[in-house]
Design a protein around this motif. Structure first.
Motif, PDB file in Angstrom:
ATOM      1  N   LYS A   1      -0.963   2.609  -5.287  1.00 36.78           N
ATOM      2  CA  LYS A   1      -2.354   2.695  -5.172  1.00 36.78           C
ATOM      3  C   LYS A   1      -3.049   1.237  -5.869  1.00 36.78           C
ATOM      4  O   LYS A   1      -4.266   1.297  -5.701  1.00 36.78           O
ATOM      5  CB  LYS A   1      -2.722   3.770  -5.402  1.00 36.78           C
ATOM      6  CG  LYS A   1      -2.499   4.907  -4.548  1.00 36.78           C
ATOM      7  CD  LYS A   1      -2.793   6.413  -4.544  1.00 36.78           C
ATOM      8  CE  LYS A   1      -2.578   7.270  -3.688  1.00 36.78           C
ATOM      9  NZ  LYS A   1      -3.133   8.933  -3.844  1.00 36.78           N
TER      10      LYS A   1
ATOM     11  N   ARG B   1      -4.703  -2.095  -6.576  1.00 35.89           N
ATOM     12  CA  ARG B   1      -4.905  -3.161  -5.933  1.00 35.89           C
ATOM     13  C   ARG B   1      -4.246  -4.589  -6.287  1.00 35.89           C
ATOM     14  O   ARG B   1      -3.687  -5.260  -5.441  1.00 35.89           O
ATOM     15  CB  ARG B   1      -6.628  -3.168  -5.876  1.00 35.89           C
ATOM     16  CG  ARG B   1      -6.751  -4.407  -4.532  1.00 35.89           C
ATOM     17  CD  ARG B   1      -6.197  -3.987  -3.223  1.00 35.89           C
ATOM     18  NE  ARG B   1      -6.524  -5.199  -2.702  1.00 35.89           N
ATOM     19  CZ  ARG B   1      -5.851  -5.570  -1.132  1.00 35.89           C
ATOM     20  NH1 ARG B   1      -5.011  -4.776  -0.875  1.00 35.89           N
ATOM     21  NH2 ARG B   1      -6.263  -6.444  -0.679  1.00 35.89           N
TER      22      ARG B   1
ATOM     23  N   LYS C   1       0.842  -1.114   0.053  1.00 41.18           N
ATOM     24  CA  LYS C   1       0.115   0.038   0.087  1.00 41.18           C
ATOM     25  C   LYS C   1       0.779   1.312  -0.064  1.00 41.18           C
ATOM     26  O   LYS C   1       0.418   2.322  -0.588  1.00 41.18           O
ATOM     27  CB  LYS C   1      -0.902   0.068   1.427  1.00 41.18           C
ATOM     28  CG  LYS C   1      -2.022  -1.079   0.911  1.00 41.18           C
ATOM     29  CD  LYS C   1      -2.976  -1.075   2.359  1.00 41.18           C
ATOM     30  CE  LYS C   1      -4.227  -2.009   2.229  1.00 41.18           C
ATOM     31  NZ  LYS C   1      -5.071  -2.030   3.096  1.00 41.18           N
TER      32      LYS C   1
ATOM     33  N   ASP D   1      -9.813   3.924  11.522  1.00 38.36           N
ATOM     34  CA  ASP D   1      -9.798   3.484   9.974  1.00 38.36           C
ATOM     35  C   ASP D   1      -8.520   3.396   9.385  1.00 38.36           C
ATOM     36  O   ASP D   1      -8.313   3.661   8.051  1.00 38.36           O
ATOM     37  CB  ASP D   1     -10.896   4.520   9.284  1.00 38.36           C
ATOM     38  CG  ASP D   1     -10.336   5.965   9.629  1.00 38.36           C
ATOM     39  OD1 ASP D   1      -9.140   6.039  10.277  1.00 38.36           O
ATOM     40  OD2 ASP D   1     -10.958   6.804   8.647  1.00 38.36           O
ATOM     41  N   ASP D   2      -7.329   3.334   9.789  1.00 35.59           N
ATOM     42  CA  ASP D   2      -6.057   3.276   9.346  1.00 35.59           C
ATOM     43  C   ASP D   2      -6.113   1.891   8.317  1.00 35.59           C
ATOM     44  O   ASP D   2      -6.260   0.934   8.787  1.00 35.59           O
ATOM     45  CB  ASP D   2      -4.851   3.062  10.388  1.00 35.59           C
ATOM     46  CG  ASP D   2      -3.387   3.127   9.911  1.00 35.59           C
ATOM     47  OD1 ASP D   2      -3.207   3.004   8.724  1.00 35.59           O
ATOM     48  OD2 ASP D   2      -2.653   3.667  10.706  1.00 35.59           O
ATOM     49  N   HIS D   3      -5.619   2.412   7.214  1.00 40.17           N
ATOM     50  CA  HIS D   3      -5.564   1.383   6.054  1.00 40.17           C
ATOM     51  C   HIS D   3      -4.197   0.593   6.105  1.00 40.17           C
ATOM     52  O   HIS D   3      -4.325  -0.310   5.246  1.00 40.17           O
ATOM     53  CB  HIS D   3      -5.706   2.049   4.851  1.00 40.17           C
ATOM     54  CG  HIS D   3      -4.649   2.961   4.081  1.00 40.17           C
ATOM     55  ND1 HIS D   3      -4.260   3.906   5.002  1.00 40.17           N
ATOM     56  CD2 HIS D   3      -3.742   2.388   3.029  1.00 40.17           C
ATOM     57  CE1 HIS D   3      -3.202   4.454   4.467  1.00 40.17           C
ATOM     58  NE2 HIS D   3      -2.939   3.640   3.249  1.00 40.17           N
TER      59      HIS D   3
ATOM     60  N   HIS E   1      -5.619   9.355   9.043  1.00 40.02           N
ATOM     61  CA  HIS E   1      -4.928   8.282   7.892  1.00 40.02           C
ATOM     62  C   HIS E   1      -3.178   8.041   8.577  1.00 40.02           C
ATOM     63  O   HIS E   1      -2.768   8.638   9.406  1.00 40.02           O
ATOM     64  CB  HIS E   1      -4.641   9.296   6.592  1.00 40.02           C
ATOM     65  CG  HIS E   1      -5.614   9.396   5.855  1.00 40.02           C
ATOM     66  ND1 HIS E   1      -6.514   8.429   4.953  1.00 40.02           N
ATOM     67  CD2 HIS E   1      -6.483  10.747   5.784  1.00 40.02           C
ATOM     68  CE1 HIS E   1      -7.563   9.138   4.318  1.00 40.02           C
ATOM     69  NE2 HIS E   1      -7.551  10.317   4.852  1.00 40.02           N
ATOM     70  N   HIS E   2      -2.894   6.904   8.068  1.00 39.48           N
ATOM     71  CA  HIS E   2      -1.682   6.454   8.526  1.00 39.48           C
ATOM     72  C   HIS E   2      -0.470   7.441   8.410  1.00 39.48           C
ATOM     73  O   HIS E   2      -0.498   8.053   7.351  1.00 39.48           O
ATOM     74  CB  HIS E   2      -1.314   5.305   7.414  1.00 39.48           C
ATOM     75  CG  HIS E   2      -0.037   4.398   8.147  1.00 39.48           C
ATOM     76  ND1 HIS E   2      -0.281   3.406   9.234  1.00 39.48           N
ATOM     77  CD2 HIS E   2       0.993   4.220   7.591  1.00 39.48           C
ATOM     78  CE1 HIS E   2       0.879   3.175   9.417  1.00 39.48           C
ATOM     79  NE2 HIS E   2       1.670   3.352   8.307  1.00 39.48           N
TER      80      HIS E   2
END
Length: 269
Positions: A162, A164, A158, A212-214, A244-245
């Motif tokens: 970006k 996937r 990640k 909600d950290d991805h 965000h992270h």
């Protein structure tokens, strides 16, 4: 640059709060506290600058340690080498005390430094040599967007892209590499993560994270915090529902600053 005066590695950068690379000292000591800033994987200089400004504006000197691909690929060599350089630098610089501000995978770098110091402590606990002075001078740990081993394979993908499909490909490659190099890569990270969980020096810790950290797993972060609390460690947390992270400071600056300043005030720093 201040870094050149101390012959630091290319992934290190020293910034003094007075921009003076030739520090004037009192009784052989720098007279000011030093922050060890462990960056996240592939952090850009302009991303790190706001943290340098944050600390130097408050009278702290700051040593930035970048986290490079080689640190993840060969930690027993690269991270170990960086930790040795930090020990040598601190012994020469002689700050008043140390704070640690770590981000994401950069926290493994701090654990490597702590690991080396603890191994030395086992043999020289009562000594007054440079390493024992360094270990005793670490006052606290600020952990931003902390990641665990379970987060790492997908997290690297990640960070790099970006797309996937490419993220899944990179995750697969990382997992394959981990399996092939388990005896000298994964075992090292397992040891460092265990040290993070145990916090044997019982460092007061402030942790920033979001639900909600991805990249950083909420479940893993929660388990880590609960483990610290179960051992009656001094832990202060700040969690956002939406953030965000490694971007909490940018998105929630006032709250971030308040938490850090309150934390330091409670520690009388």
């Amino acid at each position: 640059m201040a870094s050149n005066a101390f012959d630091l590695p290319s992934n290190f950068q020293l910034r003094t709060c007075d921009n003076d690379p030739q520090r004037t000292t009192t009784n052989g000591k720098s007279g000011r506290p030093l922050v060890l800033l462990y960056s996240w994987f592939l952090a850009k200089d302009f991303h790190l600058e706001k943290y340098r400004n944050f600390w130097t504006s408050r009278g702290y000197d700051i040593l930035t340690i970048r986290t490079r691909p080689i640190d993840m690929i060969a930690p027993s060599w690269a991270m170990s080498g960086s930790a040795i350089k930090i020990r040598e630098f601190v012994a020469k610089y002689q700050p008043n005390y140390l704070l640690v501000h770590g981000f994401c995978g950069g926290n493994f770098q701090f654990m490597e430094l702590l690991n080396q110091l603890l191994m030395i402590e086992a043999d020289r606990y009562d000594s007054e040599d440079d390493d024992m002075v360094t270990l005793r001078s670490i006052k606290c740990f600020i952990a931003d967007s902390i990641t665990t081993l379970e987060d790492t394979p997908e997290g690297i993908g990640k960070v790099l892209t970006k797309n996937r499909m490419l993220q899944l490909l990179i995750k697969g490659l990382v997992l394959t590499y981990i399996r092939l190099t388990h005896s000298f890569v994964m075992k090292r990270f397992i040891k460092l993560e265990q040290l993070l969980k145990e916090n044997p020096k019982r460092l007061s810790t402030l942790i920033f994270y979001s639900t909600d950290d991805h990249i950083s797993s909420l479940e893993q972060t929660t388990q880590l915090i609960e483990g610290w609390k179960s051992r009656q460690l001094d832990v202060r947390i700040k969690c956002w529902k939406s953030s965000h992270h490694v971007r909490h400071y940018r998105l929630h600056k006032e709250e971030y600053v308040y938490e850090v300043e309150t934390f330091l005030k409670e520690l009388q720093l």
